[in-house]
Write a protein that holds these residues in place. Sequence first.
Motif, short mmCIF file in Angstrom:
data_model
loop_
_atom_site.label_atom_id
_atom_site.label_comp_id
_atom_site.label_asym_id
_atom_site.label_seq_id
_atom_site.Cartn_x
_atom_site.Cartn_y
_atom_site.Cartn_z
N ASP A 4 25.65 3.31 41.88
CA ASP A 4 25.11 2.49 40.79
C ASP A 4 23.59 2.55 40.83
OD1 ASP A 4 24.46 0.93 43.00
OD2 ASP A 4 25.75 -0.76 42.45
N VAL A 5 22.95 1.81 39.95
CA VAL A 5 21.49 1.83 39.88
C VAL A 5 20.85 1.26 41.15
CG1 VAL A 5 19.47 0.92 38.66
CG2 VAL A 5 21.40 1.86 37.37
N PRO A 6 21.28 0.10 41.66
CA PRO A 6 20.63 -0.42 42.88
C PRO A 6 20.70 0.54 44.07
CG PRO A 6 21.89 -2.17 41.83
CD PRO A 6 22.22 -0.90 41.11
N SER A 7 21.84 1.19 44.28
CA SER A 7 21.93 2.13 45.42
C SER A 7 21.02 3.33 45.20
CB SER A 7 23.38 2.58 45.64
OG SER A 7 23.93 3.15 44.47
N TYR B 98 28.79 7.12 31.68
CA TYR B 98 27.98 5.92 31.45
C TYR B 98 27.19 5.53 32.71
CZ TYR B 98 26.63 1.11 30.65
OH TYR B 98 25.89 -0.05 30.55
N ILE B 99 27.86 5.54 33.85
CA ILE B 99 27.18 5.17 35.10
C ILE B 99 26.11 6.20 35.44
CG2 ILE B 99 27.53 4.96 37.59
CD1 ILE B 99 30.06 3.41 37.00
N VAL B 100 26.42 7.48 35.23
CA VAL B 100 25.43 8.53 35.48
C VAL B 100 24.20 8.31 34.60
CG1 VAL B 100 24.97 11.00 35.20
CG2 VAL B 100 27.09 10.24 36.29
N ILE C 262 22.00 5.62 35.99
CA ILE C 262 21.29 6.09 37.18
C ILE C 262 20.12 6.98 36.79
CG2 ILE C 262 21.46 7.52 39.27
CD1 ILE C 262 24.37 6.50 39.55
N THR C 263 20.35 7.93 35.89
CA THR C 263 19.27 8.85 35.51
C THR C 263 18.14 8.14 34.80
OG1 THR C 263 20.41 9.44 33.44
CG2 THR C 263 20.80 10.86 35.35
N VAL C 264 18.44 7.10 34.05
CA VAL C 264 17.39 6.34 33.36
C VAL C 264 16.50 5.60 34.36
CG1 VAL C 264 17.01 4.29 31.91
CG2 VAL C 264 18.60 6.07 31.17
N ASN C 265 17.07 5.23 35.50
CA ASN C 265 16.36 4.37 36.45
C ASN C 265 15.86 5.08 37.70
OD1 ASN C 265 16.56 1.34 35.56
ND2 ASN C 265 18.51 2.28 34.99
N SER C 266 16.18 6.34 37.86
CA SER C 266 15.73 7.08 39.06
C SER C 266 15.18 8.43 38.65
CB SER C 266 16.90 7.27 40.03
OG SER C 266 16.52 8.11 41.10
N ASP D 281 22.53 17.27 29.77
CA ASP D 281 21.73 16.60 28.73
C ASP D 281 21.14 15.29 29.23
OD1 ASP D 281 22.20 18.61 26.92
OD2 ASP D 281 23.84 17.57 25.89
N LEU D 282 21.79 14.68 30.22
CA LEU D 282 21.28 13.44 30.81
C LEU D 282 20.22 13.70 31.89
CD1 LEU D 282 24.61 11.40 31.22
CD2 LEU D 282 22.86 11.14 29.44
N GLY D 283 20.00 14.97 32.21
CA GLY D 283 19.01 15.32 33.23
C GLY D 283 19.60 15.55 34.60
#
Length: 251
Positions: A20-23, A61-63, A66-70, A98-100
Amino acid sequence: MDFKDLHFQDEPLLIANVWDVPSAMVAEKLNFQAIGTSSSAIASLLGYQDGEEMSFSELEYIVKRITVNSSLPLSVDLESGYSRNPKEISEHIKSLADLGVAGINIEDSIVNKTRTLLDAETFARALSEVTQILKEEKIEIFINVRTDVFLLGHPTPIQETKRRIKLYEGAGANGIFVPCLEQISDTKEITQSTKLPINVMCMPNLPNFKTLQDIGVKRISMGNFVFDHMYNQFKTVTKDILTQQSFKTLF
């Protein structure tokens, strides 16, 4: 440094497996060079068993979050591709690119009540079609192929792993992931059988990272073990709260 280049450093690339984003943000603060999702951890987080029970859209969605925040290079555990059709698998990979996303793991086993190995030649043909589609569409992404020979207790694991590595190398794999390797002699024989970077995973008897470096391992990942350990700690802490009727254990 490019994600692919990280697999050819002197020291093995240590992947922080996240869910997830926090990890992912913790891994970034700790200066990991790259992160990778754990399909098992994400499935558990969403109330599924591992083995493509969750949909690709849920993983996607989870990926995305994560990509938006890391800003770290991210490798996504795509299990067996969320399809047996190479064109559909390619579409899934393109969506992640496409999500990076910098890389994916794809495995040569599927879960249908129990986990079983796919026929090596059939899987290699599908992989070859996938890599060809990506090449034609100029999509650059690191394809780390997981072979589950050791994980599933094949009777001749070294020979079968080496056979599959040769097939997958010919089909365009960029790296090979062999979960459940633990013995130094087995690992060394496998790393010496190919020019592709070999990825091993956290196991109870896995040698230390310096030893793995010395025998040619290029990538080390954590699987779902950190996730499971974290929730065991959660159980211990909350049990203490119940027992002590206090939050002192938190502070």
